[in-house]
Design a protein around this motif. Structure first.
Motif, PDB file in Angstrom:
ATOM      1  N   ALA A  20      35.829  51.364  41.028  1.00  0.00           N
ATOM      2  CA  ALA A  20      35.662  50.045  40.406  1.00  0.00           C
ATOM      3  C   ALA A  20      34.962  50.278  39.077  1.00  0.00           C
ATOM      4  N   ASP A  21      35.357  49.545  38.083  1.00  0.00           N
ATOM      5  CA  ASP A  21      34.751  49.700  36.755  1.00  0.00           C
ATOM      6  C   ASP A  21      33.465  48.880  36.675  1.00  0.00           C
ATOM      7  N   ASN A  69      36.491  44.963  43.387  1.00  0.00           N
ATOM      8  CA  ASN A  69      37.479  44.597  42.378  1.00  0.00           C
ATOM      9  C   ASN A  69      38.054  43.198  42.619  1.00  0.00           C
ATOM     10  N   ARG A  72      36.248  40.283  41.049  1.00  0.00           N
ATOM     11  CA  ARG A  72      36.277  40.375  39.583  1.00  0.00           C
ATOM     12  C   ARG A  72      37.690  40.209  39.036  1.00  0.00           C
ATOM     13  N   ASP A  73      38.640  39.923  39.936  1.00  0.00           N
ATOM     14  CA  ASP A  73      40.043  39.790  39.545  1.00  0.00           C
ATOM     15  C   ASP A  73      40.529  41.053  38.828  1.00  0.00           C
ATOM     16  N   ALA A  74      40.085  42.210  39.348  1.00  0.00           N
ATOM     17  CA  ALA A  74      40.380  43.483  38.692  1.00  0.00           C
ATOM     18  C   ALA A  74      41.136  44.437  39.611  1.00  0.00           C
ATOM     19  N   SER A  75      41.700  43.931  40.698  1.00  0.00           N
ATOM     20  CA  SER A  75      42.353  44.801  41.682  1.00  0.00           C
ATOM     21  C   SER A  75      43.517  45.588  41.078  1.00  0.00           C
ATOM     22  N   GLN A  77      44.192  46.189  37.904  1.00  0.00           N
ATOM     23  CA  GLN A  77      43.720  47.086  36.846  1.00  0.00           C
ATOM     24  C   GLN A  77      43.080  48.337  37.438  1.00  0.00           C
ATOM     25  N   ALA A  78      42.271  48.171  38.473  1.00  0.00           N
ATOM     26  CA  ALA A  78      41.625  49.316  39.114  1.00  0.00           C
ATOM     27  C   ALA A  78      42.661  50.236  39.749  1.00  0.00           C
ATOM     28  N   ASN A 104      41.591  44.056  48.810  1.00  0.00           N
ATOM     29  CA  ASN A 104      42.176  43.777  47.501  1.00  0.00           C
ATOM     30  C   ASN A 104      43.563  43.147  47.554  1.00  0.00           C
TER      31      ASN A 104
END
Length: 326
Positions: A20-21, A69, A72-75, A77-78, A104
């Protein structure tokens, strides 16, 4: 160790990257440090090592990206970040699914994602002979080399996180979970012994998947093959903390013990790792998790396969092991 050049083939294994970023954090109990952003750097080093050592394939044991993720709505992208590292591999990467995959994504989404590697089984698969498994169970097998067979299992086939809430499997899983766990938070384990495995972040294997596995292993027995199985969840109590065991580990062990072809069982999930050799000589390896591995070391392995044994060459936190066949 034996001359690696004499190995019949080799493969890489890695578990619980959980990228995760985000800044470093802690585990669920807030007792362990997690290196979310750096985990992809350790994966990059592992892939580079496997390219240099020319492995024949790689097995990713689940939890490729972290559940953080999702909020953060980053699934997506991760996942793209992690898959970009795996795509640097010149050989096939086979993916197992863990609990964080289901934090996710839905099962339907995963089936259509790059994490569905079943198509890579190719001509080495005997799915037609061992009967096709249901389309909604993510389990498959293939032969990486003559007289050897790999089986990837779906440890969240029977679970509350791996199934849609309206499904019969979800309802059955919830009944089983609540039968053994009376806590308001179902991720808090029951207090006693092996009952601790009945938590929401675990799961198990449906009767249909177990029947399919029995057929696959029967065929392997007949062909005198050596079988290595891969699962996110461990299935032997001596190879993991009880809180990480598959719900119906005992049913799966019963099937493994009925087949002479079974040699190795490799899993992730327990970030501390673990190992045991059971009474029938089958080795159970729980691989250390990348996510809780300090940036100045690593946690992955390369396995060299010979006629009479496998040699596991560990990196960083992962120890070397000589794995004689049963």
């Amino acid at each position: 160790m034996e001359d690696r050049a004499r190995a019949l083939f080799s493969f890489g294994i890695i578990a619980d990257v959980q990228f995760a970023d985000i800044d470093d954090g802690t585990n669920y109990r807030k007792t362990r440090r997690r290196f979310y952003r750096n985990s992809v750097a350790l994966l990059r080093d592992a892939v580079r090592h496997w390219e240099e050592t020319r492995v024949n394939c790689v097995i990713q044991l689940g939890d490729a990206i972290d559940g953080h993720n999702k909020s953060r709505d980053a699934s997506e992208q991760a996942l793209d970040t992690v898959m970009a590292e795996f795509e640097k591999s010149s050989v096939d990467v086979h993916h197992v699914w863990g609990n964080h995959e289901f934090y996710n994504f839905s099962r339907e989404t995963l089936m259509a994602s790059p994490l569905n590697s079943a198509g890579k089984a190719g001509a080495g698969s005997d799915r037609a002979e061992s009967d096709l498994i249901a389309d909604d169970i993510y389990a498959y097998e293939f032969s990486p080399a003559p007289r050897f067979r790999f089986v990837l299992l779906d440890a969240y086939d029977a679970s509350v996180i791996g199934r849609d809430a309206s499904s019969e499997k979800h309802q059955q899983a919830m009944k089983l979970l609540q039968k053994h766990n009376s806590n308001a938070d179902l991720n808090t384990p029951p207090v006693c012994g092996l009952e601790q495995r009945f938590v929401k972040f675990n799961g198990g294997f449906s009767a249909e998947q177990l029947q399919w596995l029995d057929r696959v292993l029967t065929l392997a027995d007949q062909r005198q093959e050596r079988v290595t199985l891969f699962s996110h969840l461990p299935v032997h109590p001596d190879a993991t903390d009880p809180i990480c065991l598959a719900w119906n580990y005992d049913e799966l062990l019963s099937i493994l013990r009925a087949h002479k072809s079974v040699a190795i069982f490799i899993s992730g999930h327990d970030h501390d790792g673990g190992f045991c050799t059971d009474a029938s000589g089958v080795h159970h390896i729980t691989l250390e998790g990348v996510i809780e591995t300090h940036p100045d070391t690593n946690a992955f392995a390369t396995v060299y396969v010979y006629e009479d044994q496998m040699l596991l060459k560990g990196n960083g936190r992962t120890a070397d092991r000589v794995l004689k066949y049963p």
